[in-house]
Design a protein around this motif. Sequence first.
Motif, PDB file in Angstrom:
ATOM      1  N   ILE A 133       4.468  -2.044  -4.038  1.00  0.00           N
ATOM      2  CA  ILE A 133       3.683  -0.812  -4.169  1.00  0.00           C
ATOM      3  C   ILE A 133       2.356  -1.112  -4.856  1.00  0.00           C
ATOM      4  N   PHE A 134       1.271  -0.637  -4.241  1.00  0.00           N
ATOM      5  CA  PHE A 134      -0.024  -0.602  -4.902  1.00  0.00           C
ATOM      6  C   PHE A 134      -0.473   0.851  -4.927  1.00  0.00           C
ATOM      7  N   ASP A 135      -0.711   1.373  -6.129  1.00  0.00           N
ATOM      8  CA  ASP A 135      -1.135   2.753  -6.306  1.00  0.00           C
ATOM      9  C   ASP A 135      -2.489   2.748  -7.015  1.00  0.00           C
ATOM     10  N   GLY A 136      -3.562   2.956  -6.214  1.00  0.00           N
ATOM     11  CA  GLY A 136      -4.918   2.903  -6.766  1.00  0.00           C
ATOM     12  C   GLY A 136      -5.715   4.155  -6.443  1.00  0.00           C
ATOM     13  N   SER A 137      -7.006   4.081  -6.732  1.00  0.00           N
ATOM     14  CA  SER A 137      -7.888   5.228  -6.508  1.00  0.00           C
ATOM     15  C   SER A 137      -8.041   5.562  -5.024  1.00  0.00           C
ATOM     16  N   LEU A 193      -1.172  -9.006  -7.676  1.00  0.00           N
ATOM     17  CA  LEU A 193      -1.130  -9.449  -6.284  1.00  0.00           C
ATOM     18  C   LEU A 193      -0.841  -8.251  -5.371  1.00  0.00           C
ATOM     19  N   ILE A 194      -1.809  -7.868  -4.557  1.00  0.00           N
ATOM     20  CA  ILE A 194      -1.610  -6.767  -3.614  1.00  0.00           C
ATOM     21  C   ILE A 194      -0.984  -7.303  -2.327  1.00  0.00           C
ATOM     22  N   ILE A 195       0.068  -6.648  -1.870  1.00  0.00           N
ATOM     23  CA  ILE A 195       0.708  -6.983  -0.599  1.00  0.00           C
ATOM     24  C   ILE A 195       0.408  -5.842   0.370  1.00  0.00           C
ATOM     25  N   SER A 196      -0.335  -6.148   1.415  1.00  0.00           N
ATOM     26  CA  SER A 196      -0.764  -5.128   2.378  1.00  0.00           C
ATOM     27  C   SER A 196      -0.124  -5.384   3.737  1.00  0.00           C
ATOM     28  N   PRO A 197       0.304  -4.314   4.449  1.00  0.00           N
ATOM     29  CA  PRO A 197       0.933  -4.501   5.762  1.00  0.00           C
ATOM     30  C   PRO A 197      -0.115  -4.586   6.877  1.00  0.00           C
ATOM     31  N   THR A 198       0.141  -5.458   7.852  1.00  0.00           N
ATOM     32  CA  THR A 198      -0.661  -5.546   9.073  1.00  0.00           C
ATOM     33  C   THR A 198       0.286  -5.751  10.251  1.00  0.00           C
ATOM     34  N   ASP A 199      -0.224  -5.655  11.446  1.00  0.00           N
ATOM     35  CA  ASP A 199       0.601  -5.875  12.635  1.00  0.00           C
ATOM     36  C   ASP A 199       1.126  -7.303  12.710  1.00  0.00           C
ATOM     37  N   ALA A 200       0.378  -8.236  12.130  1.00  0.00           N
ATOM     38  CA  ALA A 200       0.778  -9.640  12.173  1.00  0.00           C
ATOM     39  C   ALA A 200       1.668 -10.031  10.996  1.00  0.00           C
ATOM     40  N   GLY A 201       1.914  -9.095  10.077  1.00  0.00           N
ATOM     41  CA  GLY A 201       2.708  -9.396   8.893  1.00  0.00           C
ATOM     42  C   GLY A 201       1.980  -8.990   7.631  1.00  0.00           C
ATOM     43  N   SER A 202       2.502  -9.414   6.497  1.00  0.00           N
ATOM     44  CA  SER A 202       1.916  -9.051   5.208  1.00  0.00           C
ATOM     45  C   SER A 202       0.721  -9.931   4.883  1.00  0.00           C
ATOM     46  N   VAL A 203      -0.294  -9.305   4.243  1.00  0.00           N
ATOM     47  CA  VAL A 203      -1.497 -10.008   3.807  1.00  0.00           C
ATOM     48  C   VAL A 203      -1.586  -9.886   2.286  1.00  0.00           C
ATOM     49  N   TYR A 204      -2.027 -10.966   1.618  1.00  0.00           N
ATOM     50  CA  TYR A 204      -2.030 -11.032   0.158  1.00  0.00           C
ATOM     51  C   TYR A 204      -3.450 -11.161  -0.373  1.00  0.00           C
ATOM     52  N   SER A 205      -3.726 -10.413  -1.439  1.00  0.00           N
ATOM     53  CA  SER A 205      -5.040 -10.467  -2.087  1.00  0.00           C
ATOM     54  C   SER A 205      -4.867 -10.092  -3.548  1.00  0.00           C
ATOM     55  N   PHE A 206      -5.873 -10.443  -4.359  1.00  0.00           N
ATOM     56  CA  PHE A 206      -5.831 -10.102  -5.771  1.00  0.00           C
ATOM     57  C   PHE A 206      -6.633  -8.830  -6.030  1.00  0.00           C
ATOM     58  N   ILE A 207      -6.231  -8.088  -7.027  1.00  0.00           N
ATOM     59  CA  ILE A 207      -6.951  -6.888  -7.430  1.00  0.00           C
ATOM     60  C   ILE A 207      -8.217  -7.305  -8.169  1.00  0.00           C
ATOM     61  N   ASP A 208      -9.345  -6.756  -7.762  1.00  0.00           N
ATOM     62  CA  ASP A 208     -10.605  -7.039  -8.465  1.00  0.00           C
ATOM     63  C   ASP A 208     -10.532  -6.518  -9.891  1.00  0.00           C
ATOM     64  N   SER A 209     -11.221  -7.214 -10.769  1.00  0.00           N
ATOM     65  CA  SER A 209     -11.181  -6.846 -12.193  1.00  0.00           C
ATOM     66  C   SER A 209     -11.759  -5.459 -12.466  1.00  0.00           C
ATOM     67  N   ASP A 210     -12.651  -4.995 -11.594  1.00  0.00           N
ATOM     68  CA  ASP A 210     -13.263  -3.680 -11.803  1.00  0.00           C
ATOM     69  C   ASP A 210     -12.571  -2.569 -11.010  1.00  0.00           C
ATOM     70  N   THR A 211     -11.409  -2.882 -10.393  1.00  0.00           N
ATOM     71  CA  THR A 211     -10.674  -1.884  -9.622  1.00  0.00           C
ATOM     72  C   THR A 211      -9.708  -1.123 -10.526  1.00  0.00           C
ATOM     73  N   ALA A 212      -9.798   0.216 -10.456  1.00  0.00           N
ATOM     74  CA  ALA A 212      -8.896   1.053 -11.244  1.00  0.00           C
ATOM     75  C   ALA A 212      -7.630   1.335 -10.428  1.00  0.00           C
ATOM     76  N   TYR A 213      -6.488   1.175 -11.045  1.00  0.00           N
ATOM     77  CA  TYR A 213      -5.231   1.451 -10.351  1.00  0.00           C
ATOM     78  C   TYR A 213      -4.162   1.829 -11.365  1.00  0.00           C
ATOM     79  N   ASN A 214      -3.141   2.513 -10.872  1.00  0.00           N
ATOM     80  CA  ASN A 214      -2.053   2.973 -11.728  1.00  0.00           C
ATOM     81  C   ASN A 214      -0.867   2.017 -11.740  1.00  0.00           C
ATOM     82  N   LYS A 215      -0.614   1.416 -10.594  1.00  0.00           N
ATOM     83  CA  LYS A 215       0.588   0.590 -10.477  1.00  0.00           C
ATOM     84  C   LYS A 215       0.405  -0.455  -9.394  1.00  0.00           C
TER      85      LYS A 215
END
Length: 233
Positions: A165-169, A99-121
Amino acid sequence: MRIVLSGFLFLSFFNVFAQENTTTEDTPIAKVDSLYREDQFYFAITYNTLVDKPTGLSQNKFSSGFSAGFLRDMPINKNRTIAIAAGFGVTYNNYNQNLIISPTDAGSVYSFIDSDTAYNKNKFSLLSVDVPVEFRWRSSTYESHKFWRIYTGIKFSYLLYDKSIFDGSTGKVAVTGNKDFNKFQYGAYISSGYNTINLYAYYGLNTLFESAEINDESIDMRSLNFGIIFYIL
Protein backbone atom coordinates in the motif's frame (compact mmCIF):
# COMPACT_ATOMS: atom_id res chain seq x y z
CA MET A 1 -17.01 -55.02 87.38
CA ARG A 2 -13.36 -54.15 86.84
CA ILE A 3 -13.10 -56.87 84.21
CA VAL A 4 -16.14 -55.53 82.32
CA LEU A 5 -14.83 -51.94 82.47
CA SER A 6 -11.37 -52.99 81.24
CA GLY A 7 -12.91 -54.89 78.34
CA PHE A 8 -15.02 -51.88 77.37
CA LEU A 9 -11.97 -49.55 77.35
CA PHE A 10 -9.97 -52.07 75.28
CA LEU A 11 -12.74 -52.34 72.67
CA SER A 12 -13.04 -48.52 72.50
CA PHE A 13 -9.30 -48.13 71.91
CA PHE A 14 -9.33 -50.88 69.26
CA ASN A 15 -12.18 -49.17 67.37
CA VAL A 16 -10.38 -45.82 67.37
CA PHE A 17 -7.16 -47.44 66.13
CA ALA A 18 -9.04 -49.31 63.40
CA GLN A 19 -10.74 -46.09 62.25
CA GLU A 20 -7.38 -44.31 62.07
CA ASN A 21 -5.92 -47.12 59.97
CA THR A 22 -8.94 -47.09 57.65
CA THR A 23 -8.70 -43.34 57.18
CA THR A 24 -5.01 -43.62 56.41
CA GLU A 25 -5.53 -46.40 53.90
CA ASP A 26 -8.34 -44.51 52.11
CA THR A 27 -6.27 -41.32 51.64
CA PRO A 28 -5.48 -40.95 47.92
CA ILE A 29 -1.82 -40.82 46.94
CA ALA A 30 -0.84 -38.04 44.54
CA LYS A 31 0.96 -39.33 41.47
CA VAL A 32 3.52 -37.37 39.46
CA ASP A 33 3.93 -37.56 35.71
CA SER A 34 7.57 -38.43 35.08
CA LEU A 35 6.85 -38.73 31.33
CA TYR A 36 5.66 -35.15 30.90
CA ARG A 37 5.86 -33.18 27.64
CA GLU A 38 6.17 -29.45 27.14
CA ASP A 39 3.50 -29.22 24.43
CA GLN A 40 2.86 -25.50 24.11
CA PHE A 41 0.88 -22.80 22.39
CA TYR A 42 3.04 -19.80 21.49
CA PHE A 43 2.41 -16.16 20.65
CA ALA A 44 5.13 -13.73 19.49
CA ILE A 45 5.24 -9.96 18.95
CA THR A 46 8.19 -8.63 16.91
CA TYR A 47 9.83 -5.49 15.61
CA ASN A 48 10.68 -6.11 11.95
CA THR A 49 13.81 -4.83 10.20
CA LEU A 50 15.27 -5.42 6.74
CA VAL A 51 18.87 -6.36 5.98
CA ASP A 52 20.75 -6.46 2.67
CA LYS A 53 18.65 -3.55 1.46
CA PRO A 54 19.20 -2.07 -2.02
CA THR A 55 20.91 1.32 -2.18
CA GLY A 56 18.46 4.06 -1.29
CA LEU A 57 15.98 1.96 0.70
CA SER A 58 15.27 3.03 4.26
CA GLN A 59 12.73 2.06 6.90
CA ASN A 60 10.51 4.48 8.74
CA LYS A 61 7.92 4.19 11.47
CA PHE A 62 7.49 1.03 13.52
CA SER A 63 7.20 -2.25 11.59
CA SER A 64 5.46 -4.95 13.61
CA GLY A 65 4.86 -8.67 13.33
CA PHE A 66 2.67 -11.25 15.06
CA SER A 67 3.01 -15.04 15.20
CA ALA A 68 0.94 -17.75 16.87
CA GLY A 69 0.82 -21.53 16.79
CA PHE A 70 1.30 -24.84 18.57
CA LEU A 71 4.42 -26.95 19.19
CA ARG A 72 4.52 -30.69 19.93
CA ASP A 73 7.30 -31.64 22.35
CA MET A 74 9.35 -34.84 21.92
CA PRO A 75 11.94 -35.38 24.73
CA ILE A 76 15.07 -37.32 23.78
CA ASN A 77 16.87 -37.79 27.12
CA LYS A 78 15.91 -39.50 30.39
CA ASN A 79 15.56 -36.27 32.38
CA ARG A 80 13.43 -34.79 29.56
CA THR A 81 15.46 -31.56 29.59
CA ILE A 82 16.46 -31.98 25.92
CA ALA A 83 13.84 -32.32 23.22
CA ILE A 84 12.88 -31.88 19.60
CA ALA A 85 9.67 -29.99 18.79
CA ALA A 86 7.67 -29.42 15.63
CA GLY A 87 4.49 -27.51 15.08
CA PHE A 88 2.18 -25.38 13.01
CA GLY A 89 1.41 -21.67 13.06
CA VAL A 90 0.77 -18.41 11.22
CA THR A 91 2.73 -15.15 10.92
CA TYR A 92 1.65 -11.67 9.87
CA ASN A 93 4.46 -9.15 9.20
CA ASN A 94 4.42 -5.47 8.24
CA TYR A 95 7.36 -3.56 6.75
CA ASN A 96 7.18 0.23 6.61
CA GLN A 97 9.77 1.64 4.17
CA ASN A 98 10.23 3.99 1.19
CA LEU A 99 9.87 1.44 -1.64
CA ILE A 100 6.75 2.02 -3.76
CA ILE A 101 5.32 -1.04 -5.50
CA SER A 102 3.14 -0.03 -8.45
CA PRO A 103 1.01 -2.36 -10.64
CA THR A 104 1.38 -2.49 -14.44
CA ASP A 105 0.19 -4.88 -17.14
CA ALA A 106 3.69 -6.36 -17.30
CA GLY A 107 3.93 -6.84 -13.53
CA SER A 108 5.01 -4.81 -10.52
CA VAL A 109 7.31 -1.79 -10.88
CA TYR A 110 9.54 -0.53 -8.03
CA SER A 111 10.62 3.01 -7.20
CA PHE A 112 11.67 5.05 -4.19
CA ILE A 113 9.62 7.82 -2.63
CA ASP A 114 11.15 11.24 -3.27
CA SER A 115 12.32 13.04 -0.16
CA ASP A 116 9.94 15.94 -0.84
CA THR A 117 6.88 13.70 -1.38
CA ALA A 118 4.22 13.87 1.32
CA TYR A 119 2.50 10.58 2.14
CA ASN A 120 0.63 8.90 4.97
CA LYS A 121 1.62 5.29 4.55
CA ASN A 122 3.88 3.03 2.50
CA LYS A 123 4.32 -0.59 3.46
CA PHE A 124 3.97 -4.19 2.40
CA SER A 125 2.39 -6.89 4.53
CA LEU A 126 2.87 -10.67 4.40
CA LEU A 127 0.65 -13.42 5.82
CA SER A 128 2.28 -16.86 5.99
CA VAL A 129 1.59 -20.32 7.31
CA ASP A 130 4.54 -21.72 9.31
CA VAL A 131 6.09 -25.07 10.18
CA PRO A 132 8.70 -24.56 12.94
CA VAL A 133 11.15 -27.35 13.85
CA GLU A 134 13.36 -26.72 16.88
CA PHE A 135 15.94 -28.16 19.26
CA ARG A 136 15.13 -27.53 22.93
CA TRP A 137 17.06 -27.30 26.17
CA ARG A 138 15.31 -26.45 29.43
CA SER A 139 15.79 -26.85 33.18
CA SER A 140 12.25 -28.18 33.71
CA THR A 141 11.14 -31.00 36.01
CA TYR A 142 7.85 -32.87 36.31
CA GLU A 143 7.23 -30.98 39.57
CA SER A 144 7.36 -27.45 38.12
CA HIS A 145 6.54 -25.75 34.82
CA LYS A 146 8.65 -22.69 35.65
CA PHE A 147 12.11 -23.11 34.15
CA TRP A 148 14.90 -21.60 32.05
CA ARG A 149 14.92 -22.43 28.34
CA ILE A 150 16.89 -22.04 25.13
CA TYR A 151 15.01 -23.08 21.98
CA THR A 152 16.52 -22.75 18.51
CA GLY A 153 15.47 -24.00 15.12
CA ILE A 154 14.29 -23.40 11.56
CA LYS A 155 10.91 -21.99 10.54
CA PHE A 156 9.57 -22.89 7.11
CA SER A 157 6.90 -20.52 5.78
CA TYR A 158 4.58 -20.43 2.80
CA LEU A 159 3.18 -17.06 1.72
CA LEU A 160 -0.61 -17.08 1.67
CA TYR A 161 -1.33 -13.39 1.10
CA ASP A 162 0.61 -10.21 0.39
CA LYS A 163 -0.45 -6.58 0.11
CA SER A 164 1.51 -3.43 -0.69
CA ILE A 165 0.00 0.00 0.00
CA PHE A 166 1.12 3.51 -0.87
CA ASP A 167 -1.14 6.24 0.49
CA GLY A 168 -0.03 9.70 -0.67
CA SER A 169 -1.34 13.08 -1.74
CA THR A 170 -2.12 11.71 -5.22
CA GLY A 171 -4.24 8.86 -3.85
CA LYS A 172 -3.87 5.28 -2.72
CA VAL A 173 -2.12 2.50 -4.66
CA ALA A 174 -2.59 -1.10 -3.51
CA VAL A 175 -1.09 -4.29 -4.94
CA THR A 176 -2.01 -7.85 -3.89
CA GLY A 177 -0.81 -11.19 -5.19
CA ASN A 178 2.58 -9.81 -6.22
CA LYS A 179 4.36 -12.67 -8.00
CA ASP A 180 7.77 -11.16 -7.22
CA PHE A 181 7.50 -12.16 -3.56
CA ASN A 182 9.15 -15.44 -2.61
CA LYS A 183 6.32 -17.86 -1.88
CA PHE A 184 8.52 -20.26 0.08
CA GLN A 185 10.57 -18.68 2.86
CA TYR A 186 12.66 -20.09 5.68
CA GLY A 187 14.81 -18.72 8.46
CA ALA A 188 16.63 -19.49 11.71
CA TYR A 189 15.31 -18.39 15.08
CA ILE A 190 16.14 -18.55 18.77
CA SER A 191 14.13 -17.92 21.93
CA SER A 192 15.46 -17.78 25.46
CA GLY A 193 14.16 -16.84 28.87
CA TYR A 194 12.35 -17.99 31.99
CA ASN A 195 8.82 -19.23 32.45
CA THR A 196 6.15 -17.70 30.16
CA ILE A 197 7.89 -14.64 28.64
CA ASN A 198 11.02 -15.05 26.50
CA LEU A 199 13.20 -13.03 24.11
CA TYR A 200 12.93 -14.00 20.45
CA ALA A 201 14.92 -13.36 17.25
CA TYR A 202 14.42 -14.52 13.65
CA TYR A 203 16.72 -14.18 10.62
CA GLY A 204 15.53 -14.97 7.10
CA LEU A 205 17.87 -17.34 5.28
CA ASN A 206 16.40 -16.56 1.88
CA THR A 207 15.18 -13.30 0.36
CA LEU A 208 11.69 -11.83 0.63
CA PHE A 209 11.64 -11.12 -3.12
CA GLU A 210 12.32 -13.85 -5.63
CA SER A 211 12.63 -11.58 -8.68
CA ALA A 212 12.51 -7.80 -8.27
CA GLU A 213 14.84 -4.98 -9.31
CA ILE A 214 15.15 -1.27 -8.75
CA ASN A 215 17.59 0.96 -10.65
CA ASP A 216 19.13 -2.19 -12.21
CA GLU A 217 19.86 -3.57 -8.72
CA SER A 218 18.34 -6.81 -7.47
CA ILE A 219 16.16 -6.48 -4.35
CA ASP A 220 17.64 -9.19 -2.14
CA MET A 221 16.29 -8.07 1.22
CA ARG A 222 16.00 -10.47 4.13
CA SER A 223 13.97 -10.20 7.29
CA LEU A 224 15.50 -9.71 10.74
CA ASN A 225 12.94 -9.64 13.54
CA PHE A 226 13.31 -9.11 17.30
CA GLY A 227 10.67 -9.43 19.97
CA ILE A 228 9.03 -11.35 22.76
CA ILE A 229 7.49 -14.81 22.62
CA PHE A 230 5.01 -16.24 25.13
CA TYR A 231 4.70 -19.99 25.80
CA ILE A 232 1.47 -21.34 27.27
CA LEU A 233 1.01 -24.96 28.36
